[in-house]
Design an enzyme around this catalytic site. Structure first.
Site, PDB file in Angstrom:
ATOM      1  N   HIS A 164     -28.615  29.836   6.706  1.00  0.00           N
ATOM      2  CA  HIS A 164     -29.910  29.164   6.769  1.00  0.00           C
ATOM      3  C   HIS A 164     -30.287  28.893   8.229  1.00  0.00           C
ATOM      4  O   HIS A 164     -29.412  28.841   9.095  1.00  0.00           O
ATOM      5  CB  HIS A 164     -29.836  27.798   6.068  1.00  0.00           C
ATOM      6  CG  HIS A 164     -29.742  27.872   4.580  1.00  0.00           C
ATOM      7  ND1 HIS A 164     -28.751  27.232   3.870  1.00  0.00           N
ATOM      8  CD2 HIS A 164     -30.532  28.472   3.665  1.00  0.00           C
ATOM      9  CE1 HIS A 164     -28.933  27.452   2.571  1.00  0.00           C
ATOM     10  NE2 HIS A 164     -30.000  28.199   2.421  1.00  0.00           N
ATOM     11  N   CYS A 251     -26.775  19.810   4.540  1.00  0.00           N
ATOM     12  CA  CYS A 251     -26.923  20.290   3.140  1.00  0.00           C
ATOM     13  C   CYS A 251     -26.570  19.237   2.103  1.00  0.00           C
ATOM     14  O   CYS A 251     -27.019  19.318   0.971  1.00  0.00           O
ATOM     15  CB  CYS A 251     -26.005  21.462   2.854  1.00  0.00           C
ATOM     16  SG  CYS A 251     -25.694  22.541   4.204  1.00  0.00           S
TER      17      CYS A 251
HETATM   18  C1  CIR Z   1     -25.039  28.353  -1.038  1.00  0.00           C
HETATM   19  O1  CIR Z   1     -24.604  29.454  -0.648  1.00  0.00           O
HETATM   20  O2  CIR Z   1     -26.165  28.211  -1.486  1.00  0.00           O
HETATM   21  C2  CIR Z   1     -24.102  27.161  -0.948  1.00  0.00           C
HETATM   22  N1  CIR Z   1     -22.766  27.553  -1.202  1.00  0.00           N
HETATM   23  C3  CIR Z   1     -24.197  26.499   0.405  1.00  0.00           C
HETATM   24  C4  CIR Z   1     -25.544  25.927   0.695  1.00  0.00           C
HETATM   25  C5  CIR Z   1     -25.623  25.265   2.013  1.00  0.00           C
HETATM   26  N2  CIR Z   1     -26.868  24.590   2.158  1.00  0.00           N
HETATM   27  C6  CIR Z   1     -27.499  24.394   3.297  1.00  0.00           C
HETATM   28  O3  CIR Z   1     -27.106  24.918   4.343  1.00  0.00           O
HETATM   29  N3  CIR Z   1     -28.617  23.708   3.252  1.00  0.00           N
END
Ligand code: CIR
Length: 256
Positions: A164, A251
């Site tokens: 991201h 996150c």
């Molecule tokens: C994903 O791949 O969607 C989750 N395992 C990790 C999300 C991390 N979120 C973020 O950076 N906002």
């Protein structure tokens, strides 16, 4: 001033979420410990927590930042780009609605993950990534414009292997951005002061500025020192089990 944050406890099947990193399987008991320490730290920064229970239908649902975006002028339900995460929007919606009755939303064919959105005061940077497509990004730009915010799009596909936008940058107030080298050449950053992250510490770029303190992942002394030299007070938090699932500090909460 931030006063609240939404968090969600990791579920027992947390390790079966989506990940692109090869750091091994997370340990659930340790993930719970690290999550609890994170929650207590948010409280110590003055935030009242809205703690949601684990939801085993969605192993990635502890990463509450992705299904929603909260601004001072309104909130948006996103449309996560990973198919396994799309149901998380229904999961978070009732909680958001209690605070933001007039919720906006990202509609198909748009996809957008909250992790791609970096708020920098009156301006928002919107990452176009493997999760956030052009339609999602332009729908959000329009919603933010109606709220009175400006925004700019940054295409991160192929840039430094980040999931991201906020995996590689953070806004820390005073027109100052923490950025990894792969992102630092963006023209839209030219009016900001940049804090450059050494490439061996890229993971630490996802730090979290909360009411004059900065939460930073433990184990990254270089960036911690740079921030302290700029006058910030930092708090280091163990994040190993979330890093294994491609997640960082931002996150794990939605702050407002
Ligand atoms: C994903 O791949 O969607 C989750 N395992 C990790 C999300 C991390 N979120 C973020 O950076 N906002």
């Amino acid at each position: 001033m931030l006063t609240r944050a939404i968090v969600r406890k990791p579920g027992r099947n947390f390790s079966s979420g989506v990940t692109s990193v090869d750091l091994g399987k997370p340990d659930y008991a340790l993930a719970l410990q690290q999550h609890e320490a994170y929650c207590r730290t948010l409280e110590s920064c003055g935030l009242d927590l809205i703690r949601l229970p684990a939801d085993e239908r969605y192993p990635d649902s502890t990463f509450v930042e992705d299904p929603a975006i909260i601004t001072e002028r309104g909130a948006v339900i996103t449309r996560p780009g990973a198919p396994s995460r799309i149901g998380e929007i229904e999961d978070i919606e009732p909680t958001l609605r209690e605070y933001f009755p007039d919720l906006k939303r990202i509609n198909p064919p748009g996809t957008l993950d909250g992790g791609d959105i970096c708020e920098a005061g009156e301006h928002f940077f919107i990452g176009v990534s493997e999760r956030t497509n052009e339609s999602g990004a332009s729908q959000l730009a329009e919603i933010l414009g109606a709220f009175g915010y400006s925004s700019s799009l940054i295409d991160i596909r192929g840039l430094g292997n980040i999931l991201h936008l906020k995996s590689g940058m953070a806004y820390v107030g005073d027109r100052r951005l923490v950025v990894i080298e792969a992102l630092s050449k963006q023209k839209v950053f030219s009016t900001y002061e940049l804090v450059h992250v050494n490439f061996v510490e890229d993971y630490a770029a996802n730090c979290l500025f909360i009411n004059d303190r900065i939460l930073i992942a433990a184990g990254f002394p270089g960036l911690k020192r740079q921030l302290e030299d700029l006058g910030y007070s930092t708090i280091a938090l163990e994040m190993s089990e979330f890093q294994k699932m491609d997640g960082g500090l931002s996150c794990l909460s939605l702050r407002f």
